[in-house]
Design an enzyme around this catalytic site. Structure first.
Site, PDB file in Angstrom:
ATOM      1  N   LYS A  17       0.887  -1.177   0.021  1.00  0.00           N
ATOM      2  CA  LYS A  17      -0.019  -0.005  -0.156  1.00  0.00           C
ATOM      3  C   LYS A  17       0.777   1.184   0.029  1.00  0.00           C
ATOM      4  O   LYS A  17       0.674   2.253  -0.750  1.00  0.00           O
ATOM      5  CB  LYS A  17      -0.952   0.023   1.223  1.00  0.00           C
ATOM      6  CG  LYS A  17      -2.206  -1.036   1.274  1.00  0.00           C
ATOM      7  CD  LYS A  17      -3.334  -0.202   0.293  1.00  0.00           C
ATOM      8  CE  LYS A  17      -4.594  -0.870  -0.015  1.00  0.00           C
ATOM      9  NZ  LYS A  17      -4.642  -2.384  -0.098  1.00  0.00           N
ATOM     10  N   LYS A  24      -7.579 -15.873 -11.997  1.00  0.00           N
ATOM     11  CA  LYS A  24      -9.056 -15.990 -11.295  1.00  0.00           C
ATOM     12  C   LYS A  24      -9.881 -14.825 -11.568  1.00  0.00           C
ATOM     13  O   LYS A  24      -9.169 -13.925 -11.360  1.00  0.00           O
ATOM     14  CB  LYS A  24      -8.639 -16.594  -9.908  1.00  0.00           C
ATOM     15  CG  LYS A  24      -8.253 -15.673  -9.021  1.00  0.00           C
ATOM     16  CD  LYS A  24      -8.283 -16.301  -7.655  1.00  0.00           C
ATOM     17  CE  LYS A  24      -7.730 -15.288  -6.522  1.00  0.00           C
ATOM     18  NZ  LYS A  24      -8.246 -15.439  -5.029  1.00  0.00           N
ATOM     19  N   LYS A  46     -11.773  -8.727  -8.656  1.00  0.00           N
ATOM     20  CA  LYS A  46     -11.955  -7.146  -9.065  1.00  0.00           C
ATOM     21  C   LYS A  46     -10.825  -6.531  -9.761  1.00  0.00           C
ATOM     22  O   LYS A  46     -11.421  -5.703 -10.753  1.00  0.00           O
ATOM     23  CB  LYS A  46     -12.066  -6.303  -7.853  1.00  0.00           C
ATOM     24  CG  LYS A  46     -13.405  -6.232  -7.166  1.00  0.00           C
ATOM     25  CD  LYS A  46     -13.402  -5.812  -5.620  1.00  0.00           C
ATOM     26  CE  LYS A  46     -14.414  -6.352  -5.126  1.00  0.00           C
ATOM     27  NZ  LYS A  46     -14.293  -6.279  -3.472  1.00  0.00           N
TER      28      LYS A  46
END
Ligand code: TRP
Length: 330
Positions: free
Chosen positions: A111, A194, A197
């Site tokens: 982050k 996979k 989002k």
């Protein structure tokens, strides 16, 4: 009976991957275990969402949870921010948590790299908040994906540290809940990993997709030019198509296309049409329920209220015990 707990950040619509990856198993778990499922809206504050968006996203995800079959009668389904005891436990735990260990967390470092201008203390203490979520109900099983495993290990560390510091055996060590064979992996439609989002709107099937949208996405899914040799191995995008089909179609139907692939007579257009039809049959009732619940403000409010009451009851007991242990007495 295990105390199972899981949280979900309200960051958009649920997709087929979240359904088969987690929700379907939650729905089964609520029949046998004592389950807590919550919407992690405190966690979302690290990114400073607009107040209206925050409110809207919480309701959206709640309606979708319910439409999939999470049952407020069977489980405790609540919004994190309606249980203020979370914040109190978060503070107590932060007194035992070291800044150094938080700075070493992989998700935190990632982050910081992505967003160097918003390294707030809430982001640093994200693992403490997650530990508070789990320990507040003294959960014993937490279904988590790979990306959350480090956070769960830290929860165990903090729980153990609390127990050691106060010489109590208060918090049980929460274990990862592994769905093992029950975990159906849903691939994305573009042949890249996979469904999640991050794989792009067109490669993701949302539970809210209307049937024309769904059809378009499936018909556009990547394929190859077809098998040329009998029983030849399938390239990844064809394996994916079969994986999607196995999640919603009858075994005989899947087998029929397997056979057609193996003797080189398969027509991908036919297979996709069949996949669309079966997927649409599967998604239509969920889509209808999402619409129904989303527009029923009173029902959503009632569910949130019932969940908040149940969650607070368990939380109050824990906080009472902990204050006593820590020495806030009388
Ligand atoms: N961190 C989790 C995620 O990003 C969400 C979450 C918050 C959670 N608190 C939790 C998951 C407690 C399990 C248990 O997906």
């Amino acid at each position: 009976m295990e105390i199972v707990l899981s949280g979900m950040r309200p960051t958009g619509n649920l997709h087929l991957g979240s359904y088969f990856g987690a929700l379907k198993n939650y729905i089964a778990l609520q029949e046998t275990e004592n389950c807590y499922f919550f919407i992690a809206d405190y966690h979302l504050l690290t990114t400073h969402p607009h107040p209206e968006d925050l409110q809207k996203n919480v309701r959206t995800i709640l309606a979708q949870y319910l439409a999939c079959g999470l049952d407020p009668q069977k489980s405790t389904i609540y919004v994190q921010s309606s249980v203020p005891q979370v914040a109190e436990l978060y503070m107590y735990l932060n007194m035992l948590v070291y800044v150094g260990e938080l700075q070493r967390v992989a998700a935190f470092k990632e982050k910081v790299r992505q967003n160097p201008n918003n390294v707030n203390a809430g982001l640093l203490t994200y693992p403490t908040l997650m530990a508070a979520d789990i320990l507040l109900h003294r959960a014993t099983k937490v279904p988590v994906g790979k990306d959350q495993q480090q956070h769960l290990e830290m929860t165990r560390d903090f729980a153990q540290r609390f127990n050691n510091m106060y010489k109590v055996d208060y918090f049980p060590m929460p274990q990862a809940f592994n769905f093992g064979e029950n975990l159906i992996k849903i691939p994305s439609l573009d042949g890249n990993g996979k469904m999640s989002k991050s794989c792009g709107e067109q490669a993701t099937i949302y539970l809210t997709d209307e049937s024309n949208e769904l059809k378009k996405k499936i018909m556009r899914a990547k394929t190859d030019t077809g098998p040329v040799e009998k029983n030849q191995e399938k390239p990844i995008e064809i394996q994916n198509l079969f994986a999607l089909m196995r999640s919603v179609s009858k075994t005989e139907v899947v087998q029929q296309f397997e056979d057609a692939y193996n003797d080189c007579t398969i027509r991908y257009g036919d297979m996709k049409k069949q996949l669309f039809e079966d997927m649409n049959i599967f998604l239509t009732p969920i889509r209808e329920k999402i619409k129904q619940f989303s527009s029923d403000e009173k029902y959503l409010n009632d569910v949130m209220e019932i969940g908040a009451q149940k969650a607070r009851k368990s939380a109050e007991q824990t906080i009472k015990d902990i204050r006593e242990i820590i020495g806030f007495r009388g």
